[in-house]
Design a protein around this motif. Structure first.
Motif, PDB file in Angstrom:
ATOM      1  N   ASP A  48       0.825  -1.213   0.000  1.00  0.00           N
ATOM      2  CA  ASP A  48       0.000   0.000   0.000  1.00  0.00           C
ATOM      3  C   ASP A  48       0.857   1.259   0.000  1.00  0.00           C
ATOM      4  OD1 ASP A  48      -2.374  -1.528   0.086  1.00  0.00           O
ATOM      5  OD2 ASP A  48      -2.214  -1.699   2.274  1.00  0.00           O
ATOM      6  N   MET A 106      -8.897  12.493   8.155  1.00  0.00           N
ATOM      7  CA  MET A 106      -8.841  11.059   7.852  1.00  0.00           C
ATOM      8  C   MET A 106      -7.897  10.338   8.817  1.00  0.00           C
ATOM      9  SD  MET A 106      -8.604  10.908   3.683  1.00  0.00           S
ATOM     10  CE  MET A 106      -8.220   9.163   3.696  1.00  0.00           C
ATOM     11  N   VAL A 111      -5.020   3.607   1.266  1.00  0.00           N
ATOM     12  CA  VAL A 111      -5.813   2.806   0.332  1.00  0.00           C
ATOM     13  C   VAL A 111      -7.018   3.606  -0.155  1.00  0.00           C
ATOM     14  CG1 VAL A 111      -7.269   0.753   0.104  1.00  0.00           C
ATOM     15  CG2 VAL A 111      -5.061   0.594   1.273  1.00  0.00           C
ATOM     16  N   GLU A 112      -7.701   4.261   0.762  1.00  0.00           N
ATOM     17  CA  GLU A 112      -8.884   5.056   0.411  1.00  0.00           C
ATOM     18  C   GLU A 112      -8.511   6.205  -0.522  1.00  0.00           C
ATOM     19  OE1 GLU A 112     -11.950   8.017   2.768  1.00  0.00           O
ATOM     20  OE2 GLU A 112     -11.455   6.087   3.720  1.00  0.00           O
ATOM     21  N   LEU A 113      -7.405   6.889  -0.216  1.00  0.00           N
ATOM     22  CA  LEU A 113      -6.983   8.011  -1.036  1.00  0.00           C
ATOM     23  C   LEU A 113      -6.631   7.561  -2.463  1.00  0.00           C
ATOM     24  CD1 LEU A 113      -6.455  11.070  -0.852  1.00  0.00           C
ATOM     25  CD2 LEU A 113      -4.086  10.552  -0.263  1.00  0.00           C
ATOM     26  N   GLU A 148      -5.291   2.426   6.036  1.00  0.00           N
ATOM     27  CA  GLU A 148      -6.664   2.604   5.544  1.00  0.00           C
ATOM     28  C   GLU A 148      -6.782   3.901   4.765  1.00  0.00           C
ATOM     29  OE1 GLU A 148      -9.463   0.360   8.849  1.00  0.00           O
ATOM     30  OE2 GLU A 148      -8.630   2.338   9.342  1.00  0.00           O
ATOM     31  N   CYS A 149      -6.155   4.951   5.289  1.00  0.00           N
ATOM     32  CA  CYS A 149      -6.205   6.254   4.614  1.00  0.00           C
ATOM     33  C   CYS A 149      -5.543   6.201   3.242  1.00  0.00           C
ATOM     34  CB  CYS A 149      -5.514   7.308   5.467  1.00  0.00           C
ATOM     35  SG  CYS A 149      -6.349   7.711   7.003  1.00  0.00           S
ATOM     36  N   LYS A 178      -7.767   4.995  -4.075  1.00  0.00           N
ATOM     37  CA  LYS A 178      -8.992   4.607  -4.791  1.00  0.00           C
ATOM     38  C   LYS A 178      -9.704   5.857  -5.326  1.00  0.00           C
ATOM     39  CE  LYS A 178     -10.104   0.212  -2.538  1.00  0.00           C
ATOM     40  NZ  LYS A 178     -11.064  -0.504  -1.621  1.00  0.00           N
ATOM     41  N   LYS A 179      -9.769   6.898  -4.503  1.00  0.00           N
ATOM     42  CA  LYS A 179     -10.441   8.123  -4.906  1.00  0.00           C
ATOM     43  C   LYS A 179      -9.708   8.809  -6.065  1.00  0.00           C
ATOM     44  CE  LYS A 179     -12.635   9.401  -0.521  1.00  0.00           C
ATOM     45  NZ  LYS A 179     -12.644  10.410   0.590  1.00  0.00           N
ATOM     46  N   LYS A 224      -8.804   7.097  11.164  1.00  0.00           N
ATOM     47  CA  LYS A 224      -8.498   5.792  10.570  1.00  0.00           C
ATOM     48  C   LYS A 224      -6.999   5.541  10.627  1.00  0.00           C
ATOM     49  CE  LYS A 224     -12.229   6.438   7.190  1.00  0.00           C
ATOM     50  NZ  LYS A 224     -12.560   6.541   5.750  1.00  0.00           N
TER      51      LYS A 224
END
Length: 496
Positions: A330, A478, A489-491, A486-487, A493-494, A482
């Motif tokens: 990640d 964020m 991965v989320e970033l 997690e942050c 994806k966005k 979290k």
């Protein structure tokens, strides 16, 4: 068990054949370089290049006199004095193999707090052509917000009052150059080897700022007789740990109190501007060019900023070494996107440089499991590093309405880092000249997220940029809710 051998000049002939030792006569080496700041990086870089020039080409007029300015330097001074200036350089390859050589180019060492006049006299000697520096990013004493020399620094105040007992590098340089002027000695080159964009320009600006206040009559002479070439330096050189010392003993039978460990990669790109001549370092791999800027932008914004990215993310997650963070899928993906999307567009025309290959090589270097570069080393003094390594990318992207989300996230991660505890509940010490202000601002950012960006010596007026502030606050929120993984991965994806 075979007996070990203490590292001294008289014992070089006794060392086993698997360690390379100087074949040149060190008694015949003439000193022409004074180096201030004899840490691990100098010993893996400039001293290595100089040793190779002596070893392979018999050049004997480029010996180095090391200078320790700080009380902290007493230990390295005592060790190198005990070892006749010799030390082991151990290179750890990507495949795990190790090679070692004894470096002999450091032929003198002076400890400034013990005898400041001796250091001034040495730097003023007609034999000295180059005074080189590795004094870290913060050692140039320039305020990030104003770009001006910080005359409020207590040690600078002391140097102004007691010029013949200086504490700072600028106090020493001013007095040495003053003696050269008074004695009609030729000029010399001041060569920065620090990770700073335009490091020669920065060294010149800092020195001239100081001299203008302390010795104004010296200014015209410096302008005419001293050069300050810019340079880009590169070789990952971690802190020496006990296991490294033991490795040298076990594998090479050498008792070395402070060996140096480094990667095989090495690069030194230098402006060819030396008023009193220079060693032919190009014979052993250095590059002399007219313009260093493309090389240093690439290195500072990719390698050094990449280190800070992995350092901050890895520290929050609880990793100990850079290779752990670099091998995290990640974090690796985040770093590569940061390089490709946010840094690369800011680098301009790099001529014949293969940027994609360079970035791939950086990832491989970061992932070297045998280096064990400590995340704590990468994160220390971040208040001096972030403005140089990371913020220029953000500023350049903002000018072109480009992406800053990942860089802003790293700044937010740095803010959270200053809480002093990782996600596993393990606390760590914030080692930074600005630690008090950083810790206080990070604590206040829980209620007022913008508080961290109000640290003017770091961020200047960047708090006025709404896009950056918004990206920072979003990332910090964020990170407060979290895990850093997690942050990330989320970033990603966005932004995909």
């Amino acid at each position: 068990m075979k007996p070990t051998i203490a590292l001294k000049q008289e014992n070089l002939g006794l060392l086993p054949p698997n360690i390379k030792v100087p074949s040149y006569d060190r008694d015949k080496v003439r000193t022409s370089i004074v180096h201030i700041g004899v840490g691990n990086f100098h010993r893996s870089h400039e001293a290595y290049f100089t040793n190779e020039l002596m070893e392979r080409y018999g050049v004997m007029d480029c010996g180095i006199c090391g200078v320790g300015l700080l009380d902290y330097d007493r230990r390295i001074y005592n060790i190198l004095k005990d070892q006749d200036g010799l030390y082991t350089l151990m290179v750890k390859e990507l495949d795990g193999s190790v090679s070692a050589r004894v470096i002999g180019s450091l032929v003198e060492f002076l400890f400034a707090p013990e005898n400041p006049i001796a250091v001034i006299e040495k730097m003023a000697s007609p034999d000295i052509r180059i005074i080189s520096l590795t004094i870290t990013e913060g050692g140039y004493n320039l305020n990030e917000a104003t770009g001006q020399f910080d005359f409020s620094n207590p040690v600078v105040v002391e140097d102004m009052k007691n010029p013949l007992s200086p504490k700072t590098v600028f106090g020493y340089l001013a007095q040495a150059l003053k003696l050269r002027m008074q004695r009609d000695v030729s000029g010399c080159t001041i060569q920065s080897c620090d990770n700073i964009q335009g490091n020669g320009d920065v060294a010149k600006k800092a020195l001239l700022n100081y001299v203008k206040a302390a010795e104004p009559e010296l200014l015209p002479w410096i302008e005419k007789n001293v050069s300050f070439p810019n340079a880009m330096v590169d070789r990952i050189t971690p802190v020496t740990v006990a296991a490294d010392i033991q490795k040298v003993t076990d594998q090479f039978l050498v008792e070395d109190q402070w060996p140096v460990v480094c990667e095989p990669f090495i690069q030194w790109v230098i402006e060819d501007d030396f008023v009193a001549g220079r060693p032919e370092w190009e014979k052993v791999g250095a590059q002399f060019v007219k313009d260093v800027v493309p090389y240093e932008n690439m290195k500072l914004r990719l390698l050094n900023a990449g280190h800070s990215v992995l350092g901050m993310l890895g520290a929050l997650h609880g990793y100990d070494t850079i290779d752990e963070a670099a091998r995290d899928a990640d974090f690796n993906a985040f770093l590569r996107s940061f390089m490709d999307v946010e840094v690369s567009p800011t680098l301009g025309n790099l001529g014949g440089i293969d940027l994609d290959s360079y970035k791939k090589s950086l990832i491989a270097r970061f992932q070297n499991i045998y280096m064990k570069d400590l995340i704590s080393r990468i994160c220390l003094e971040s208040s001096a590093k972030i403005p140089i390594f990371l913020l220029p990318t953000i500023k350049a992207q903002l000018q072109g309405d480009g992406h800053i989300e990942r860089a802003a996230f790293v700044v937010a991660a740095w803010c959270k880092y200053n809480d002093g505890v990782d996600e596993k509940g393990k606390s760590y010490v914030i080692k930074d000249a600005m630690s008090d202000e950083l810790i206080r601002a990070a604590a206040q950012s829980h209620q007022n997220p913008k508080r961290f960006l109000e640290i003017e010596p770091v961020f200047g007026d960047m708090i006025k940029n709404q896009a950056f502030v918004a990206a920072f606050i979003k990332s910090l929120e964020m990170l407060r809710s979290k895990s850093v993984k997690e942050c990330v991965v989320e970033l990603e994806k966005k932004l995909a």
